[in-house]
Design a protein around this motif. Structure first.
Motif, PDB file in Angstrom:
ATOM      1  N   THR A  10       0.734  -1.163   0.019  1.00 19.98           N
ATOM      2  CA  THR A  10       0.132   0.254  -0.035  1.00 19.98           C
ATOM      3  C   THR A  10       0.645   1.411   0.091  1.00 19.98           C
ATOM      4  O   THR A  10       0.596   2.361  -0.645  1.00 19.98           O
ATOM      5  CB  THR A  10      -1.017   0.074   1.145  1.00 19.98           C
ATOM      6  OG1 THR A  10      -1.844  -1.114   0.955  1.00 19.98           O
ATOM      7  CG2 THR A  10      -1.760   1.182   1.160  1.00 19.98           C
ATOM      8  N   VAL A  14       0.699   4.030  -2.784  1.00 19.45           N
ATOM      9  CA  VAL A  14      -0.184   5.321  -2.612  1.00 19.45           C
ATOM     10  C   VAL A  14       0.840   6.467  -2.552  1.00 19.45           C
ATOM     11  O   VAL A  14       0.411   7.425  -3.165  1.00 19.45           O
ATOM     12  CB  VAL A  14      -0.859   5.172  -1.131  1.00 19.45           C
ATOM     13  CG1 VAL A  14      -1.180   6.543  -0.694  1.00 19.45           C
ATOM     14  CG2 VAL A  14      -2.267   4.166  -1.189  1.00 19.45           C
ATOM     15  N   MET A  84      -4.862   5.491   2.703  1.00 21.67           N
ATOM     16  CA  MET A  84      -5.890   5.777   1.830  1.00 21.67           C
ATOM     17  C   MET A  84      -6.582   6.724   1.932  1.00 21.67           C
ATOM     18  O   MET A  84      -6.917   7.548   0.937  1.00 21.67           O
ATOM     19  CB  MET A  84      -6.886   4.501   2.022  1.00 21.67           C
ATOM     20  CG  MET A  84      -7.859   4.244   0.708  1.00 21.67           C
ATOM     21  SD  MET A  84      -8.578   2.446   0.892  1.00 21.67           S
ATOM     22  CE  MET A  84     -10.158   3.238   1.073  1.00 21.67           C
ATOM     23  N   THR A  88      -6.364  10.169  -0.602  1.00 28.89           N
ATOM     24  CA  THR A  88      -7.955  10.908  -0.810  1.00 28.89           C
ATOM     25  C   THR A  88      -7.977  12.476  -0.468  1.00 28.89           C
ATOM     26  O   THR A  88      -8.112  13.145  -1.329  1.00 28.89           O
ATOM     27  CB  THR A  88      -9.239  10.044  -0.266  1.00 28.89           C
ATOM     28  OG1 THR A  88      -9.058   8.753  -0.676  1.00 28.89           O
ATOM     29  CG2 THR A  88     -10.026  10.611  -0.531  1.00 28.89           C
ATOM     30  N   VAL A 115      -8.033   9.449  -7.078  1.00 29.06           N
ATOM     31  CA  VAL A 115      -8.557   8.672  -6.096  1.00 29.06           C
ATOM     32  C   VAL A 115      -8.923   7.457  -6.173  1.00 29.06           C
ATOM     33  O   VAL A 115      -8.580   6.342  -5.447  1.00 29.06           O
ATOM     34  CB  VAL A 115      -9.606   9.433  -5.339  1.00 29.06           C
ATOM     35  CG1 VAL A 115     -10.450   8.736  -4.335  1.00 29.06           C
ATOM     36  CG2 VAL A 115      -9.408  10.689  -4.697  1.00 29.06           C
ATOM     37  N   THR A 116      -9.514   7.051  -7.196  1.00 28.32           N
ATOM     38  CA  THR A 116      -9.691   5.619  -7.624  1.00 28.32           C
ATOM     39  C   THR A 116      -8.416   4.964  -7.869  1.00 28.32           C
ATOM     40  O   THR A 116      -8.546   3.523  -7.151  1.00 28.32           O
ATOM     41  CB  THR A 116     -10.765   5.554  -9.043  1.00 28.32           C
ATOM     42  OG1 THR A 116     -12.065   6.612  -8.551  1.00 28.32           O
ATOM     43  CG2 THR A 116     -11.203   4.232  -9.126  1.00 28.32           C
ATOM     44  N   SER A 118      -5.574   5.266  -6.602  1.00 32.41           N
ATOM     45  CA  SER A 118      -4.746   5.349  -5.471  1.00 32.41           C
ATOM     46  C   SER A 118      -5.492   4.446  -4.514  1.00 32.41           C
ATOM     47  O   SER A 118      -4.890   3.875  -3.372  1.00 32.41           O
ATOM     48  CB  SER A 118      -4.412   6.695  -5.054  1.00 32.41           C
ATOM     49  OG  SER A 118      -5.630   7.389  -4.343  1.00 32.41           O
ATOM     50  N   SER A 119      -6.728   4.067  -4.620  1.00 35.46           N
ATOM     51  CA  SER A 119      -7.427   3.149  -3.776  1.00 35.46           C
ATOM     52  C   SER A 119      -7.483   1.804  -4.142  1.00 35.46           C
ATOM     53  O   SER A 119      -7.892   0.966  -3.267  1.00 35.46           O
ATOM     54  CB  SER A 119      -8.986   3.860  -3.550  1.00 35.46           C
ATOM     55  OG  SER A 119      -8.889   5.063  -2.940  1.00 35.46           O
ATOM     56  N   ILE A 123      -7.668  -0.969  -1.191  1.00 33.56           N
ATOM     57  CA  ILE A 123      -8.764  -1.977  -1.074  1.00 33.56           C
ATOM     58  C   ILE A 123      -8.390  -3.401  -1.005  1.00 33.56           C
ATOM     59  O   ILE A 123      -8.939  -4.384  -0.393  1.00 33.56           O
ATOM     60  CB  ILE A 123      -9.824  -1.630  -2.286  1.00 33.56           C
ATOM     61  CG1 ILE A 123     -10.383  -0.334  -1.877  1.00 33.56           C
ATOM     62  CG2 ILE A 123     -10.980  -2.749  -2.066  1.00 33.56           C
ATOM     63  CD1 ILE A 123     -11.278   0.370  -2.971  1.00 33.56           C
TER      64      ILE A 123
END
Length: 135
Positions: A10, A14, A84, A88, A115-116, A118-119, A123
């Motif tokens: 992550t 990110v 996360m 955002t 955002v999508t 990077s998420s 997730i």
């Protein structure tokens, strides 16, 4: 396998995505006429930045084991959620700072795409942690 492998994946997804987003938004603000080219560069940059995290996720899936107690997953889960949330917040902050009025809609869309993207890895990491829960 350690649940911290997913935290590392992550972090490696990110942070570079946020940096690439920052660079691309600055380029768009400097020259709005090249926004499509910069957006394409953003997609390529994010794809390259997520290569190592994807390999780490696959490696984690291959060596996944259930944990003995659920408490072992609390800190990794919280770290992933914090990362996360950071991405955002950072991207939504960049879309509003020093943007011309006619570029607001494009920057909102660009921020949602960022955002999508990077998420995605966070997730997957959270789902992986849930798969490690004890019976």
């Amino acid at each position: 396998m350690s649940p911290y492998l997913y935290v590392i994946a992550t972090v490696l997804a990110v942070i570079p995505t946020a940096i690439i987003f920052k660079i691309c938004t600055e380029k768009i603000k400097e020259n709005p006429d090249r926004k499509e080219r910069v957006q394409t560069m953003f997609f390529v940059g994010v794809a390259l930045a997520e290569l190592i995290p994807i390999i780490l996720i696959v490696f984690g899936f291959i060596h996944m084991q259930q944990v003995e107690a659920i408490e072992e997953l609390f800190i990794p889960g919280i770290l992933i959620l914090i990362l996360m949330g950071f991405a955002t917040f950072f991207m939504f902050l960049q879309r509003t700072f020093d943007v011309e009025k006619e570029m607001k809609n494009f920057m909102n869309t660009f921020a949602m795409i960022g955002v999508t993207l990077s998420s995605a890895i966070p997730i997957i990491s959270i789902v992986s942690l849930m798969m490690m829960l004890p019976n």
